[in-house]
Design an enzyme around this catalytic site. Structure first.
Site, PDB file in Angstrom:
ATOM      1  N   HIS A  10       0.800  -1.217   0.000  1.00 56.74           N
ATOM      2  CA  HIS A  10       0.000   0.000   0.000  1.00 56.74           C
ATOM      3  C   HIS A  10       0.841   1.280   0.000  1.00 56.74           C
ATOM      4  O   HIS A  10       0.324   2.378   0.173  1.00 56.74           O
ATOM      5  CB  HIS A  10      -0.936   0.000   1.214  1.00 56.74           C
ATOM      6  CG  HIS A  10      -2.187   0.768   1.003  1.00 56.74           C
ATOM      7  ND1 HIS A  10      -2.636   1.738   1.874  1.00 56.74           N
ATOM      8  CD2 HIS A  10      -3.107   0.712   0.006  1.00 56.74           C
ATOM      9  CE1 HIS A  10      -3.768   2.248   1.429  1.00 56.74           C
ATOM     10  NE2 HIS A  10      -4.078   1.644   0.304  1.00 56.74           N
ATOM     11  N   LYS A  24       2.873   4.505  -1.226  1.00 59.42           N
ATOM     12  CA  LYS A  24       2.917   5.473  -2.316  1.00 59.42           C
ATOM     13  C   LYS A  24       4.105   6.366  -1.999  1.00 59.42           C
ATOM     14  O   LYS A  24       3.988   7.319  -1.221  1.00 59.42           O
ATOM     15  CB  LYS A  24       1.644   6.318  -2.404  1.00 59.42           C
ATOM     16  CG  LYS A  24       0.350   5.520  -2.592  1.00 59.42           C
ATOM     17  CD  LYS A  24      -0.359   5.320  -1.287  1.00 59.42           C
ATOM     18  CE  LYS A  24      -1.711   4.646  -1.491  1.00 59.42           C
ATOM     19  NZ  LYS A  24      -2.428   4.463  -0.214  1.00 59.42           N
ATOM     20  N   ASP A  32      17.052  11.018  -6.198  1.00 61.91           N
ATOM     21  CA  ASP A  32      18.468  11.369  -6.018  1.00 61.91           C
ATOM     22  C   ASP A  32      18.988  11.056  -4.620  1.00 61.91           C
ATOM     23  O   ASP A  32      19.949  11.692  -4.154  1.00 61.91           O
ATOM     24  CB  ASP A  32      18.702  12.851  -6.329  1.00 61.91           C
ATOM     25  CG  ASP A  32      18.368  13.208  -7.773  1.00 61.91           C
ATOM     26  OD1 ASP A  32      18.399  12.312  -8.627  1.00 61.91           O
ATOM     27  OD2 ASP A  32      18.061  14.394  -8.030  1.00 61.91           O
TER      28      ASP A  32
END
Length: 202
Positions: free
Chosen positions: A141, A143, A148
């Site tokens: 789940h 996100k 960099d």
């Protein structure tokens, strides 16, 4: 190099027009709050953040996905992304652009992403982006993106059109925070190591 600079300038301009910009400084009260949280949550990590800048987006007023795309377009060396629902063609296009600029780009997604009508993970694999799917949990789940090894994008928003147009969602981009990015990168790497590669079907 000129292409990259134009993208970076465009990305910065787009962020400032679409999302809130906040500057944060950490005070002594933050230390006390962190101490209480550390006692309350076993396994949580306390991370010292540098004074700096964050960008926030609250959908549907502003697009959390545009915030992510801008960060990818501004990347200079690497992009690490983990996703649950992943069908946003703009994010796919930004990741492919980053790879074509010579960046180290890799994506791990929940296994359900591979079975959607439009499979972003398959599209990425077909275009040479290192991609894996994870089926070790009820759902992956996360996100999140690490840019960099310095900057973190995260929030509630999935990488879908619904997340920017129809839902109440949020995302934050914490810029130049290497200590924070190190923790997010470690979690991403853990997921990557236990996941299965998506191969090109071309």
């Amino acid at each position: 190099m000129q292409y990259h600079k134009r993208n970076s300038d465009h990305a910065t301009s787009a962020w400032r027009s679409r999302v809130g910009l906040i500057t944060f400084a950490f005070l002594a009260s933050t230390i006390a709050t962190a101490a209480m949280a550390r006692k309350a949550v076993a396994g949580a990590n306390e991370i010292g953040l540098q004074p700096g800048t964050a960008m926030v987006a609250f959908a549907p007023q502003a697009s959390p996905v545009d915030l992510l795309i801008g960060a990818i377009d501004g990347a200079q060396s690497s992009v690490r992304l983990a996703a649950y629902a992943f069908s946003h063609k703009g994010v796919v296009t930004a990741l492919v652009r980053a790879r074509k600029r010579g960046l180290d780009v890799a994506v791990v997604a929940d296994s359900t992403s591979a079975s959607q009508r439009y499979s972003a993970v398959q599209s990425l694999a077909n275009q040479g982006v290192a991609t894996r799917i994870n089926d070790r949990y009820a759902i992956l789940h996360h996100k999140l993106a690490v840019i960099d090894a310095q900057t973190v994008w995260t929030g509630s928003a999935n990488m879908t059109s619904a997340a920017e147009r129809r839902n109440a969602e949020n995302a934050i981009l914490l810029i130049n925070q290497p200590a924070l990015a190190k923790h997010y990168a470690a979690e991403w790497q853990r997921l990557w190591d236990e996941s299965t590669a998506v191969t090109s079907n071309y």
